[in-house]
Enzyme design. Sequence first.
Site, mmCIF file in Angstrom:
data_model
loop_
_atom_site.group_PDB
_atom_site.id
_atom_site.type_symbol
_atom_site.label_atom_id
_atom_site.label_comp_id
_atom_site.label_asym_id
_atom_site.label_seq_id
_atom_site.Cartn_x
_atom_site.Cartn_y
_atom_site.Cartn_z
ATOM 1 N N GLY A 46 0.837 -1.194 0.000
ATOM 2 C CA GLY A 46 0.000 0.000 0.000
ATOM 3 C C GLY A 46 0.870 1.241 0.000
ATOM 4 C CD GLN A 51 3.144 5.748 2.721
ATOM 5 O OE1 GLN A 51 2.166 5.256 2.202
ATOM 6 N NE2 GLN A 51 4.109 5.032 3.287
ATOM 7 C CB CYS A 94 4.787 1.985 7.497
ATOM 8 S SG CYS A 94 4.358 3.498 6.656
ATOM 9 C CG LEU A 95 6.374 0.897 1.509
ATOM 10 C CD1 LEU A 95 5.807 1.231 0.137
ATOM 11 C CD2 LEU A 95 7.471 -0.141 1.410
ATOM 12 C CG HIS A 136 -1.224 1.194 7.170
ATOM 13 N ND1 HIS A 136 -0.367 0.748 8.149
ATOM 14 C CD2 HIS A 136 -0.461 1.925 6.316
ATOM 15 C CE1 HIS A 136 0.859 1.201 7.888
ATOM 16 N NE2 HIS A 136 0.826 1.919 6.777
ATOM 17 C CD GLU A 137 -1.349 2.511 2.575
ATOM 18 O OE1 GLU A 137 -0.918 3.664 2.403
ATOM 19 O OE2 GLU A 137 -0.619 1.571 2.916
ATOM 20 C CG HIS A 140 0.086 6.757 5.406
ATOM 21 N ND1 HIS A 140 1.229 7.216 6.022
ATOM 22 C CD2 HIS A 140 0.248 5.414 5.270
ATOM 23 C CE1 HIS A 140 2.040 6.199 6.251
ATOM 24 N NE2 HIS A 140 1.470 5.095 5.804
#
Length: 171
Positions: A46, A51, A94-95, A136-137, A140
């Site tokens: 994701g 991000q 998480c990235l 989660h996304e 963000h």
Amino acid sequence: MAIRPILTLPDPVLRKTAKPVERVDADLRRLMDDMLLTMYDAPGIGLAAPQIGVLRRLIVMDPAKDDEPKTPLVMVNPEILDRSDEMRTHEEGCLSIPDFTAEIERPAKTRVAYIDREGKKQEAEFEGIWSTLVQHEIDHLNGVLFIDYLSRLKRDMVVRKFTKQKRAGAL
């Protein structure tokens, strides 16, 4: 299509609230394609526009494993309509917080309204990994990171570690 650099903690952009997308056009679809390419390249499941430094309400997701067919989903202006009372625990990563994971508890099912790649309004219910992933996304987009669900002590330790690495030039 281009792979975009992914922002990492403690970048302040990650804590900002993204603005709604006004229209789905060729430029936005290029951004969607860049985000999918960036997510697959990372590799991740994701990615939210903040991000990559774009403060717009846009997310891309695909929890398919390496040997499974890709199932990309793009959401513009996603909004959670309902969450189940039943909870699910999942080891999240998480990235933007590389090499750190933690068990996070979230609602097992989530109903979301969004605009698709073609500009059409959609509504869908997600469960399992998809439910965790969409929450989660969307977090963000609101400047929330999964570490915010940890105890203050654990969260502060993670933030200090990444701040120290950034100062040392490791990130």
